[in-house]
Write a protein that holds these residues in place. Structure first.
Motif, short mmCIF file in Angstrom:
data_model
loop_
_atom_site.label_atom_id
_atom_site.label_comp_id
_atom_site.label_asym_id
_atom_site.label_seq_id
_atom_site.Cartn_x
_atom_site.Cartn_y
_atom_site.Cartn_z
N THR A 57 0.83 -1.20 0.00
CA THR A 57 0.00 0.00 0.00
C THR A 57 0.87 1.26 0.00
O THR A 57 0.53 2.26 -0.64
N GLN A 58 2.00 1.20 0.70
CA GLN A 58 2.90 2.35 0.70
C GLN A 58 3.53 2.59 -0.67
O GLN A 58 3.79 3.73 -1.05
N LEU A 59 3.80 1.51 -1.38
CA LEU A 59 4.38 1.65 -2.71
C LEU A 59 3.45 2.44 -3.61
O LEU A 59 3.88 3.36 -4.32
N SER A 60 2.17 2.11 -3.57
CA SER A 60 1.22 2.85 -4.41
C SER A 60 1.02 4.27 -3.90
O SER A 60 0.96 5.23 -4.69
N SER A 61 0.95 4.45 -2.59
CA SER A 61 0.76 5.78 -2.03
C SER A 61 1.94 6.69 -2.33
O SER A 61 1.79 7.84 -2.76
N ASN A 62 3.17 6.17 -2.11
CA ASN A 62 4.35 6.98 -2.38
C ASN A 62 4.53 7.24 -3.87
O ASN A 62 5.00 8.31 -4.26
N GLY A 63 4.17 6.25 -4.68
CA GLY A 63 4.23 6.46 -6.12
C GLY A 63 3.34 7.61 -6.56
O GLY A 63 3.73 8.44 -7.39
N ALA A 64 2.15 7.68 -5.98
CA ALA A 64 1.24 8.77 -6.30
C ALA A 64 1.80 10.11 -5.84
O ALA A 64 1.70 11.13 -6.53
N ARG A 65 2.43 10.12 -4.65
CA ARG A 65 2.99 11.36 -4.13
C ARG A 65 4.17 11.84 -4.97
O ARG A 65 4.36 13.05 -5.17
N VAL A 66 4.97 10.90 -5.48
CA VAL A 66 6.07 11.28 -6.37
C VAL A 66 5.52 11.90 -7.65
O VAL A 66 6.00 12.94 -8.11
N TRP A 67 4.51 11.27 -8.23
CA TRP A 67 3.95 11.77 -9.47
C TRP A 67 3.32 13.15 -9.28
O TRP A 67 3.52 14.06 -10.11
N LEU A 68 2.59 13.33 -8.18
CA LEU A 68 1.92 14.61 -7.95
C LEU A 68 2.90 15.74 -7.64
O LEU A 68 2.58 16.92 -7.82
#
Length: 247
Positions: A57-68
């Motif tokens: 879940t952190q992988l997806s959450s952090n991935g979204a934060r990097v993209w944003l």
């Protein structure tokens, strides 16, 4: 069979709500979501399942934060961090695979309370050098592989370097991804990434992505101090519950 499916759906809904709320918290305050989500996952799924699920879940959450926040990421800092984080994440993941669960829960309880104490300790002024993040990454990689998340411990170093708002959130998230990818590889080799863990992790991904998006929208409208206080209260309560054996 109906009862079992009903229990499964209820558990996933509860976990999704927690994942969404804490992804919002992470996106706004820059830390805290993972360490608060871990006790929830431990209570719902058990420690051996909770840490790999939290990693997904952190992988997806952090991935979204990097993209944003992609335009503000400091990639040199991420590189130094990864140099220390990757090998120590392997060591921590191997230890989780073979260590007995009961002592790990007690250590986790101490760790959560220690996070709050650490954040309250006075620290010397002056920004850290880039190479300092090798050591930060090493400690973070080992602790993250064993306890799921150590964001509140590493946050002061990123902030002391001078990162703020989008630069801090994006850079910290990109650094964390290097650990999560390493941990996933180690957990998979150690048979911790079961079909159940993968399915649950996939089911919780939409909630974490939505939480990261909502957090990005409110990041400039909410007091960081309020969130930090709430995070620290949650950490202490979760730590005491783990020490008392309630999870």
């Amino acid at each position: 069979m109906t009862v079992r499916w009903g229990t499964l759906v209820f558990t996933l809904v509860l976990a999704s709500v927690a994942a969404f709320l804490l992804a919002v918290l992470s996106a706004v305050a820059g830390f805290g979501g993972g360490v608060l989500l871990l006790p929830v996952f431990v209570a719902l799924f058990g420690l051996r399942f909770a840490v790999p699920m939290l990693t997904l879940t952190q992988l997806s959450s952090n991935g979204a934060r990097v993209w944003l926040n992609r335009g503000a990421v400091r990639w040199r800092i991420v590189g130094w961090f990864a140099a220390g984080a990757v090998p120590l994440a392997v060591a921590g993941g191997l230890l989780l695979t073979h260590a007995p669960l009961s002592p790990l829960k007690r250590v986790l309880g101490v760790f959560l309370i220690g996070v709050v104490v650490w954040r309250r300790l006075p620290r010397r002024a002056g920004p850290p050098r880039e190479r300092t993040f090798i050591g930060v990454g090493a400690a973070s990689g080992f602790g993250s592989a064993l306890f799921g998340s150590v964001g509140p411990l590493t946050a002061p170093f990123f902030l002391a370097y001078g990162l703020a708002r989008a630069a801090y959130i994006g850079t910290e998230a990109a650094a964390a991804i290097t650990m999560h990818l390493t941990k996933i590889a180690v957990y998979g080799a150690g048979d911790l990434l079961t079909t159940r863990v993968l399915l649950y992790g996939a089911a919780l991904t939409p909630a974490t992505l939505a939480g990261a998006w909502v957090g990005k929208k409110v990041v400039n409208r909410v007091s960081d101090h309020t969130f930090v206080v709430l995070v620290e209260i949650g950490l202490v309560v979760a730590g005491l519950l783990l020490l008392a054996g309630f999870s």
